[in-house]
Design an enzyme around this catalytic site. Structure first.
Site: not given
Ligand code: F6P
Length: 363
Positions: A14, A200, A86, A117-118, A25, A140-141, A225
């Site tokens: 992602g 929240a 991939c 994963g990468s 950079a 971003i996760d 509430r």
């Molecule tokens: O990059 C991580 C992520 O943003 C996860 O939070 C999300 O589940 C996933 O990628 C979505 O992946 P894709 O863009 O392949 O649908």
């Protein structure tokens, strides 16, 4: 290995805001050290297919400079090199083809910018081909072990805050409840980090698995509430991480059925999804991208392989930058698993914090 003369860089998985800042950079740092840079297009897919493009070129005075047209890179989101998830790279044959492509293009090292994963793929490749591989965490996760921050997290959080502020404006105008789903397939980091900042009222996380019925009951009580004459909240905002198995729409429907007797209560759902992955990187993401890029180029110079550059990870080999360390990719994999299964101290600390403020959020 002698002094490196050429390195390759790819972005994978992602995309994350700040990936381009890191590549920019790397190009400039490498060029000033006389190291040529080639970009790999479309992540591991492009590596297997041998899709390379020059990112530096020789100057008449024999120095190196970025190829023209890239000067906008540092400030932009997405990844200009392209990315992929991939499937071919999961096989030994796929990685062997990648190794062959790297040797054919004649690089002395590969820098992989991506998520867990990468970076796991980078670890496998490092063990199977002679070319040194260095990882930079970007996702971003924020679910990569061995680093406090990954590139992209800060920008994503700022986007979530802005989106929730906007949703709160309209929610307050109608005394509505909103369930806002944010990305995080296996991680509630974005939801839990944003919860306090957006005020929240509740937050649902995959790291705290609960029965659906129990969650619906608790949210019903929250709505009763919050919208009671005594409390009179103008809006209720429930943040839900993507990794929570109950679909957001089902949650809203169940909740609506339960509060049927409450006059004028309406519930809306919003899935922020990929909206949060785009956008210009914040100062923080540009800053950590630049400093981790420096760590990676120095790691290439030092002949390291199978390692990740870490931001404030509290582990690994020190570098001249006090907040940047070098962590073996194998340790990143172990730590990532511990983040997920809850055995990591970091996960326990984060959940402890959010548990402490749950009652405060709901008040
Ligand atoms: O990059 C991580 C992520 O943003 C996860 O939070 C999300 O589940 C996933 O990628 C979505 O992946 P894709 O863009 O392949 O649908």
């Amino acid at each position: 290995m002698g002094s490196p003369g050429r390195l390759a860089v790819l972005t994978s998985g992602g995309d994350a805001p700040g990936m381009n800042s890191a590549v920019w950079a790397i190009i400039k740092l490498a060029a000033t050290r006389g190291i040529e840079v080639v970009g790999v297009e479309r992540g591991y897919d492009g590596l297997i297919d041998g899709s390379f493009r020059d990112l530096t070129r020789a100057l008449p005075d024999s120095g190196l400079a970025p190829v023209p047209g890239l000067d906008w890179l540092a400030a932009t989101g997405g990844t200009f090199l392209g990315s992929s998830r991939c499937a071919r790279f999961h096989s030994v044959e796929g990685r062997a083809a990648a190794g062959t492509a790297l040797r054919r293009v004649g690089v002395d090292a590969l820098i992989v910018i991506g998520g867990n994963g990468s970076l796991t793929g980078a670890h496998l490749l490092a063990g199977e081909c002679e070319v040194p591989v260095i990882g930079i965490p970007a996702s971003i996760d924020n679910d990569i072990g061995g680093t406090t921050d990954a590139i992209g997290v800060d920008t994503a959080l700022n986007t979530i805050v802005e989106a929730c502020d906007r949703l709160s404006d309209t929610a307050r105008s109608h005394s509505r409840a909103f369930i806002v789903e944010v990305m995080g397939r296996n991680s509630g980091f974005l939801a839990m980090s944003a919860a306090v900042a957006v005020a929240a009222d509740a937050v649902l996380l995959p790291e705290q698995p609960r029965e659906e019925g129990e969650v619906v009951h608790e949210l019903e009580m929250l709505l009763r509430r919050s919208f009671s004459a005594e409390r009179g909240k103008p809006r209720v905002l429930i943040l839900k991480a993507e990794g929570v198995p109950t679909p957001t729409s089902r949650l809203a429907e169940s909740l609506l059925e339960r509060v049927d007797d409450l006059r004028d209560v309406s519930i809306r759902t919003v899935t922020l999804g990929h909206l949060v992955r785009g956008g210009h990187p914040t100062f923080h993401d540009r800053m950590i991208a630049g400093r981790m890029a420096l760590g990676a180029v120095n790691a290439v110079r030092d002949g390291l392989s199978d390692v990740m550059v870490s931001w404030h990870g509290g582990m690994g080999r020190r570098t001249p930058d006090p907040l940047v360390t070098i962590v073996p990719l194998a340790e990143m994999i172990t730590e990532t698993q511990r983040l997920r299964d809850g055995s990591s101290e970091l996960t326990a600390m984060r959940l402890g914090l959010i548990t402490q403020v749950r009652g405060v959020l709901a008040l």
